[in-house]
Motif scaffolding. Sequence first.
Motif, short mmCIF file in Angstrom:
data_model
loop_
_atom_site.label_atom_id
_atom_site.label_comp_id
_atom_site.label_asym_id
_atom_site.label_seq_id
_atom_site.Cartn_x
_atom_site.Cartn_y
_atom_site.Cartn_z
N LYS A 6 0.85 -1.19 0.00
CA LYS A 6 0.00 0.00 0.00
C LYS A 6 0.88 1.23 0.00
N PRO A 7 0.34 2.37 -0.37
CA PRO A 7 1.16 3.59 -0.36
C PRO A 7 1.56 3.99 1.06
N ASP A 9 1.31 6.69 2.68
CA ASP A 9 0.34 7.47 3.46
C ASP A 9 -0.80 6.62 4.01
N GLN A 10 -0.86 5.33 3.63
CA GLN A 10 -1.88 4.43 4.15
C GLN A 10 -1.31 3.40 5.12
N LEU A 11 -0.02 3.49 5.41
CA LEU A 11 0.59 2.55 6.34
C LEU A 11 0.13 2.86 7.76
N ASN A 12 -0.28 1.81 8.46
CA ASN A 12 -0.68 1.98 9.87
C ASN A 12 0.46 1.52 10.77
N ASP A 15 1.81 -1.95 10.02
CA ASP A 15 2.60 -1.96 8.79
C ASP A 15 4.01 -1.42 9.04
N LYS A 16 4.09 -0.32 9.77
CA LYS A 16 5.40 0.28 10.06
C LYS A 16 6.25 -0.66 10.91
N TYR A 39 8.18 2.55 -1.07
CA TYR A 39 7.16 3.42 -0.45
C TYR A 39 7.33 4.89 -0.82
N ASN A 63 2.09 8.56 13.99
CA ASN A 63 2.00 9.94 13.51
C ASN A 63 1.14 10.79 14.43
N THR A 65 -1.50 9.96 16.02
CA THR A 65 -2.92 9.61 16.09
C THR A 65 -3.18 8.69 17.27
#
Length: 70
Positions: A6-7, A9-12, A15-16, A39, A63, A65
């Motif tokens: 996934k791009p 900016d869509q990594l949660n 994913d990271k 990425y 980030n 959130t």
Amino acid sequence: DTLPDKPADQLNLADKVHIVMALLTDDTDTRKKDIAHQYDIPVQQLDTWKKHYLEGNWTALMNGTNPFCP
């Protein structure tokens, strides 16, 4: 090992962490450059994610959130 498809900016958070775990097993410059290219992010961003992971700084990896708030 397969990384999230996934791009950036869509990594949660998961994913990271998955990406950081891949770097912990192979932290060569070539591997970092390959992942950064995949990425479309700077290599330094990967180093930052790894640093946050090793420090247990989960908020920074998210980030800023909150996973418990919509």
